[in-house]
Design an enzyme around this catalytic site. Structure first.
Site, short mmCIF file in Angstrom:
data_model
loop_
_atom_site.label_atom_id
_atom_site.label_comp_id
_atom_site.label_asym_id
_atom_site.label_seq_id
_atom_site.Cartn_x
_atom_site.Cartn_y
_atom_site.Cartn_z
N SER A 127 0.88 -1.24 -0.11
CA SER A 127 0.15 -0.02 0.07
C SER A 127 0.95 1.24 0.10
O SER A 127 1.87 1.32 0.55
CB SER A 127 -0.94 0.19 1.41
OG SER A 127 -1.42 1.41 1.38
N TYR A 152 -2.05 -0.56 9.97
CA TYR A 152 -2.46 -0.96 8.92
C TYR A 152 -1.16 -0.86 7.87
O TYR A 152 -0.71 -1.98 7.16
CB TYR A 152 -3.55 -0.38 7.85
CG TYR A 152 -3.73 -0.46 6.57
CD1 TYR A 152 -3.93 -1.88 6.15
CD2 TYR A 152 -3.51 0.56 5.51
CE1 TYR A 152 -4.18 -2.12 4.54
CE2 TYR A 152 -3.76 0.12 4.23
CZ TYR A 152 -3.88 -0.91 3.85
OH TYR A 152 -3.99 -1.11 2.50
N1 LIG Z 1 -8.40 -0.11 -2.59
C1 LIG Z 1 -7.42 0.74 -2.43
O1 LIG Z 1 -7.30 1.82 -2.39
C2 LIG Z 1 -6.06 -0.32 -2.03
C3 LIG Z 1 -4.96 0.77 -1.83
C4 LIG Z 1 -3.79 0.18 -1.19
C5 LIG Z 1 -3.85 -1.23 -0.87
N2 LIG Z 1 -4.79 -1.72 -0.89
C6 LIG Z 1 -4.76 -3.15 -0.88
O2 LIG Z 1 -5.29 -3.89 -2.20
C7 LIG Z 1 -5.78 -5.22 -1.68
C8 LIG Z 1 -7.33 -5.21 -2.09
O3 LIG Z 1 -7.90 -4.06 -1.50
P1 LIG Z 1 -9.62 -3.88 -1.94
O4 LIG Z 1 -9.62 -2.62 -1.91
O5 LIG Z 1 -10.03 -4.84 -3.03
O6 LIG Z 1 -10.29 -4.50 -0.69
P2 LIG Z 1 -11.45 -5.26 -0.32
O7 LIG Z 1 -11.74 -5.13 1.32
O8 LIG Z 1 -12.32 -4.91 -1.16
O9 LIG Z 1 -10.90 -6.69 -0.74
C9 LIG Z 1 -10.36 -7.71 0.23
C10 LIG Z 1 -10.85 -9.12 0.32
O10 LIG Z 1 -10.10 -9.85 1.10
C11 LIG Z 1 -11.15 -10.69 1.73
N3 LIG Z 1 -10.40 -10.87 3.09
C12 LIG Z 1 -10.09 -10.09 3.89
N4 LIG Z 1 -9.49 -10.76 5.02
C13 LIG Z 1 -9.57 -11.97 4.50
C14 LIG Z 1 -9.13 -13.13 5.04
N5 LIG Z 1 -8.17 -13.13 6.51
N6 LIG Z 1 -9.12 -14.39 4.68
C15 LIG Z 1 -9.79 -14.37 3.59
N7 LIG Z 1 -10.46 -13.48 2.88
C16 LIG Z 1 -10.07 -12.15 3.33
C17 LIG Z 1 -12.34 -9.61 2.25
O11 LIG Z 1 -13.55 -10.26 2.27
C18 LIG Z 1 -12.38 -8.95 0.92
O12 LIG Z 1 -13.26 -9.35 -0.31
C19 LIG Z 1 -6.01 -5.30 -0.03
O13 LIG Z 1 -4.58 -6.08 0.16
C20 LIG Z 1 -5.60 -3.49 0.23
O14 LIG Z 1 -5.07 -3.66 1.64
C21 LIG Z 1 -5.80 -1.45 -1.60
#
Ligand SMILES: NC(=O)c1ccc[n+]([C@@H]2O[C@H](COP(=O)([O-])OP(=O)(O)OC[C@H]3O[C@@H](n4cnc5c(N)ncnc54)[C@H](O)[C@@H]3O)[C@@H](O)[C@H]2O)c1
Length: 337
Positions: A127, A152
């Protein structure tokens, strides 16, 4: 050549877009997700319902080592893409253990499964929040990231450190992706674009943090997916120029690399709000508030190494991306303005 690709977090915002793309490219996708209720699980189920043909879904927690191992053994993925995580900066102040469980314990299970199943490439989400107190702009993967401002961010930095040890010890190519504020259709209900759109549609006030003095390198989800798709064809390699005397934090003598994936063009929060107002044809009622604990006022990605390695960098304009999101939002929630 078609591959079997394991995508964790496949029901999530980025994971569902990516899985759809990988299926279109002809790969088999094995999706793992626990469908937790951090936000509306119906949205996750709807996203999953779009994934068909060569898609296999396994509802499981990453912390469930037995199921993770069985999944790796049964489907023998060529590539693993770990997107499952407890996301969100602000929530990590309220529920720190969720971050340790999903992002640290869960990620350890993924690393161990990669080690024991001879995985040829692990790609995982980091991130932009890892840059923390760093004020050097734009943020470069060569910058030091020792000062995270939220748990985080600390778990995401930990993922990078843990991945490095597995690249070093077991020669597993690992690629860490520092995403910068991702937005687009099917987006997350806890993020600004969704919250702002919903509030403006319902004539409710929006919370504008740091009194509007924020800049974000907003990155459209299709640009993220395009970058990951290209990176699946390019496992991390050792950097022959890496030196332990002057160590570059973003690469290694081991097959380890981290990339920024950001738009490389920060947008002022007030301009972002204006893009939403333009599309909705309605003004927001603004509730100005101080900077929230754990947050950073500005993000800005240097994407030189991404462009060098995959000949692509994010390029979608804010107005285009916001328009696409709002078209989806109005249709999905059946809103007539
Ligand atoms: N969206 C953003 O702006 C952003 C920015 C930086 C980093 N990220 C990272 O990208 C990745 C995807 O983000 P996103 O925005 O799609 O988030 P999201 O919350 O929509 O997707 C994450 C998915 O992982 C599942 N999940 C969470 N913990 C779990 C576990 N312990 N076991 C199994 N499933 C689990 C959740 O149910 C969810 O569907 C994440 O790692 C997030 O930290 C996202």
């Amino acid at each position: 050549m078609n591959k079997t690709i394991l995508v964790t977090g496949a029901a999530g915002f980025i994971g569902s877009h990516l899985s759809k793309r990988l299926l279109e490219e002809g790969h088999q996708v094995i999706g793992i997700d626990n469908l937790n209720d951090y936000y509306d699980p119906h949205l996750k189920e709807y996203r999953l319902s779009q994934l068909t043909n060569n898609f296999v879904f396994i509802k499981a927690h990453l912390e469930d080592l037995e199921t993770v191992n069985k999944t790796f053994e049964k489907y023998k993925p060529n590539i693993v893409i770990n997107l499952a995580a407890q996301a969100g900066v602000r929530y990590s102040l309220e529920n720190p253990h969720a971050y340790i469980n999903s992002n640290i314990v869960g990620f350890t299970n993924i690393l161990e499964a990669c080690r024991h199943n001879n995985i040829k490439h692990l790609i995982y989400a980091s991130s932009s929040s890892v840059y923390g107190a760093n004020l050097t702009k734009p943020f470069s993967t060569s910058d030091n990231i020792d000062h995270p401002l939220s748990l985080y961010a600390a778990t995401k930095k930990s993922n990078e450190l843990m991945a490095h040890t597995y690249s070093h010890l077991y020669d597993i190519p690992t690629t860490g992706l520092r995403f910068f504020t991702v937005y687009g259709p099917w987006g997350r209900p806890d993020m600004a674009l969704f919250l702002f759109t919903k509030a403006i549609v319902n004539d409710e006030p929006i919370n504008v943090f740091n009194h509007g003095n924020m800049m974000r390198d907003f990155t459209y989800v299709d640009d993220i997916v395009e970058s990951i798709s290209r990176l699946t064809k390019r496992p991390a390699k050792p950097n022959p120029e890496w030196s332990g005397v002057n160590p570059d934090p973003g690469s290694s003598y081991a097959p380890y690399k981290v990339y920024n994936i950001g738009n490389n063009s920060p947008v002022r929060l007030m301009d972002f709000i204006e893009a939403i107002e333009n599309k909705l044809g309605k003004k927001a009622k603004k509730n100005y508030l101080p900077l929230q604990a754990g947050d950073v006022p500005e993000t800005y990605a240097n994407v030189e190494d991404l462009f060098r390695d995959i000949n692509f960098k994010p390029q979608t304009s804010i107005q285009e991306g916001v328009n696409n999101f709002i078209d989806w939002y109005l249709e999905y929630y059946e809103v007539n303005l």
